[in-house]
Structures are given as structure tokens and as C-alpha cells.
Design a protein around this motif. Sequence first.
Motif, PDB file in Angstrom:
ATOM      1  N   ILE A 159       1.373   5.999   8.907  1.00 47.41           N
ATOM      2  CA  ILE A 159       0.229   5.114   8.675  1.00 47.41           C
ATOM      3  C   ILE A 159      -0.554   4.905   9.957  1.00 47.41           C
ATOM      4  CG2 ILE A 159      -0.420   2.721   8.169  1.00 47.41           C
ATOM      5  CD1 ILE A 159       1.717   2.667   6.026  1.00 47.41           C
ATOM      6  N   GLN A 204       0.793  -1.238   0.000  1.00 46.47           N
ATOM      7  CA  GLN A 204       0.000   0.000   0.000  1.00 46.47           C
ATOM      8  C   GLN A 204       0.822   1.283   0.000  1.00 46.47           C
ATOM      9  OE1 GLN A 204      -0.955  -2.665   2.347  1.00 46.47           O
ATOM     10  NE2 GLN A 204      -2.159  -3.275   0.562  1.00 46.47           N
ATOM     11  N   THR A 238      -3.349   2.745  -2.597  1.00 35.52           N
ATOM     12  CA  THR A 238      -2.246   3.475  -1.971  1.00 35.52           C
ATOM     13  C   THR A 238      -2.696   4.077  -0.644  1.00 35.52           C
ATOM     14  OG1 THR A 238      -1.264   4.023  -4.107  1.00 35.52           O
ATOM     15  CG2 THR A 238      -0.602   5.374  -2.232  1.00 35.52           C
ATOM     16  N   GLU A 239      -1.958   3.735   0.416  1.00 36.52           N
ATOM     17  CA  GLU A 239      -2.292   4.231   1.751  1.00 36.52           C
ATOM     18  C   GLU A 239      -1.360   5.352   2.191  1.00 36.52           C
ATOM     19  OE1 GLU A 239      -2.852   2.384   6.280  1.00 36.52           O
ATOM     20  OE2 GLU A 239      -2.571   1.067   4.555  1.00 36.52           O
ATOM     21  N   ALA A 240      -0.117   5.314   1.721  1.00 41.72           N
ATOM     22  CA  ALA A 240       0.868   6.353   2.060  1.00 41.72           C
ATOM     23  C   ALA A 240       1.784   6.546   0.858  1.00 41.72           C
ATOM     24  CB  ALA A 240       1.681   5.957   3.290  1.00 41.72           C
ATOM     25  N   ILE A 291      -3.529  17.182  -0.778  1.00 42.01           N
ATOM     26  CA  ILE A 291      -3.318  15.749  -0.584  1.00 42.01           C
ATOM     27  C   ILE A 291      -3.780  15.321   0.810  1.00 42.01           C
ATOM     28  CG2 ILE A 291      -1.607  13.889  -0.545  1.00 42.01           C
ATOM     29  CD1 ILE A 291      -2.199  15.069  -3.314  1.00 42.01           C
ATOM     30  N   ASP A 292      -4.640  14.313   0.851  1.00 40.78           N
ATOM     31  CA  ASP A 292      -5.179  13.829   2.117  1.00 40.78           C
ATOM     32  C   ASP A 292      -4.349  12.697   2.712  1.00 40.78           C
ATOM     33  OD1 ASP A 292      -7.381  15.583   2.015  1.00 40.78           O
ATOM     34  OD2 ASP A 292      -8.431  14.224   0.646  1.00 40.78           O
ATOM     35  N   LYS A 293      -3.653  11.940   1.884  1.00 36.49           N
ATOM     36  CA  LYS A 293      -2.899  10.788   2.377  1.00 36.49           C
ATOM     37  C   LYS A 293      -1.556  11.229   2.958  1.00 36.49           C
ATOM     38  CE  LYS A 293      -5.129   7.565  -0.772  1.00 36.49           C
ATOM     39  NZ  LYS A 293      -5.010   6.650  -1.931  1.00 36.49           N
ATOM     40  N   PRO A 294      -1.036  10.477   3.923  1.00 32.73           N
ATOM     41  CA  PRO A 294       0.256  10.848   4.519  1.00 32.73           C
ATOM     42  C   PRO A 294       1.397  10.713   3.516  1.00 32.73           C
ATOM     43  CG  PRO A 294      -0.460   8.704   5.313  1.00 32.73           C
ATOM     44  CD  PRO A 294      -1.608   9.265   4.542  1.00 32.73           C
ATOM     45  N   ASP A 304      -7.038   3.822  -4.795  1.00 34.36           N
ATOM     46  CA  ASP A 304      -7.562   3.112  -3.626  1.00 34.36           C
ATOM     47  C   ASP A 304      -6.544   2.175  -2.991  1.00 34.36           C
ATOM     48  OD1 ASP A 304      -9.994   4.362  -3.933  1.00 34.36           O
ATOM     49  OD2 ASP A 304     -10.874   2.743  -5.118  1.00 34.36           O
ATOM     50  N   ASP A 346      -3.150   9.958  -4.642  1.00 36.00           N
ATOM     51  CA  ASP A 346      -4.173  10.333  -3.668  1.00 36.00           C
ATOM     52  C   ASP A 346      -5.527   9.738  -4.039  1.00 36.00           C
ATOM     53  OD1 ASP A 346      -4.479  11.861  -1.222  1.00 36.00           O
ATOM     54  OD2 ASP A 346      -5.796  13.215  -2.353  1.00 36.00           O
TER      55      ASP A 346
END
Length: 293
Positions: free
Chosen positions: A292, A146, A200-202, A225-228, A198, A195
Motif C-alpha cells: 500500500i 480497504q 478496495t485498495e489492495a 490488475i493495477d492494484k497491489p 473503488d 480491481d
Amino acid sequence: MNLTPDSKVIIQGFGEFISATHVGQMIAYGTNLIAGVNPGCGGQKIYGLPVFDLVEEVVDRYGVIDTTIICVHPYEVLDAALEAIASGIHQIMIISPGVPPSDMVRLLRKAEATETLVVGPNSPGIIVPGRILLGTQPSEFYTPGQVGILSRSTTLTYEVARELTTAGLGQSISVSIGSDAIVGSSFIQWLQIFDEDDSTEAIVLVGQPGGGREEAAARYIAEAIDKPVVAYIAGTHAPPARHWRQTGTLAAVIGRHPDFGTAKSKLAAFSQVKVPVAERPSMIPELVKKVIK
């Protein structure tokens, strides 16, 4: 963007930038590599691939092609890319380094008008671990997961992947946008893609001295961008660039801060928007695990 095992892929050119090993690795990875294009070699086989003289001949034979990997001489890249776009190909990976900047300006105008995604030049391409390999990235460093990797570098891209894999962190997509002066796609474009992805988490962003791409990316991360995101900047101990010996760079530095383009400037930009920055590639997995959580 179509990056699936069913994507039809061709190679344009069989020069020094790609070898039988690279082609074999892509095929072994499951990439649907169907043909090559090399003017004057039509009807032959190179590295086990059927070869055509023109891209349109491949399209006539196999239908719509999703992606082309361009490995021709740098001065032939523009013609190869325009031929691909004229044949309806809208994903272009340019492995060749040193493409003339004026050629890249022309290509980018055409790519924008035709909604074509260009990666490179001077890029090892893209890998979606466990699904598709487009280019020369060593697949053995990757494992499905991810974490998205977005880089300007070539070898650092896979070094970061290896560090993540060793730490038990798989990757969703890894892309090197290329390290030439002018490249086809930007950090900002790929940050948006990651971003919205789906799987990709970080995101890990790998930058280096030169230009203002990382600074622009930092601003975009803060705004959209919302993801770390975790960053790493190579060359933090490199001496500052000396511009005065090249008169062609004069217009690029007049009116800009003395630190423009330096690793110091990029580190400051990420610090300002509170993006954690690893001091070494080996520290990236630890920071990813923290963001994460």
C-alpha cells in the motif's frame, strides 16, 4: 453485482449446512434476509423466517430477489440453483459442499447464459464488512476497510481477516470462491471485480494445492490488475498428490508438468510476476502495508 444492505436475500434449504446461529448472525448484521424456501414447509416459520414452497412464490410476494443462499443436499443444488435463475435471481451463494461435478458443469453453462454470479459450492459466502453478510462467515473477525480478501479456503478466509483486523487493516469485501473441484466463479472474475471496486485498495489472494487456478490468477494479475496483490499459499509442506490410484485423474495429468497443481508451482507463478507471498498468515498484514505504501 448488488451487495448492499437493501439487497433482498433468501435461503433455499435449511439442512445441516446452515443453523439458527448463522441466520441470526446475518439478520443482526443488517442483511435483508426476507424468506426461506423449503418444499413441503410453506406457511411455516424456520429460524424466524417465513417459509415458502417455491422461489417464484417469494418473488410474487416480495418482488425481485437479488441473492439466494443455497444450503440444500449436494444432489439437490442444481435444481435449487436452476429454480432461482428461472425466478430472475442472478447472485447465488452455494454453501453446500460436494456438488456433483456434472451438475456444476450444467449450472455454469446456465449461469453464463444468464449472466448469473455463482459463488461456491463449499463456500462460507461473502461479507462486505459493516454492510452485508451472505453466508456463514463469522462477522466478528471483520472490520470495514480497504483490503479485499479472495480465497479458495473456508477457515483461512476468516483467519486472514482476523490477522488484518488485529493489525488495524480493515476489509472491503471478503469472498471464498469455494473449495470443491468445480466452482462457480474464478479468481480471475473476482480479481476484476476487486480491481474495479473503488473501496478496495489492495487484494489478498489465498490459494491452496490442486488445479491451476492460482497460476492463471498470477498471469492475469501481471496482465490486467493495477492494484497491489499479496498472496498466501496453504499446504506448502503437504506431500505431493498421488494420482496413480485414481484412474479418473489420468487424463488430468498426462502431458502436464510433474509439479502441476502443487504449492511449489503456485509459489513459482506468483514469484515470476513479482507478487509478494507470505510464508504464514501472520505475515500478510506486514506485506499489505508495504504494497500500500
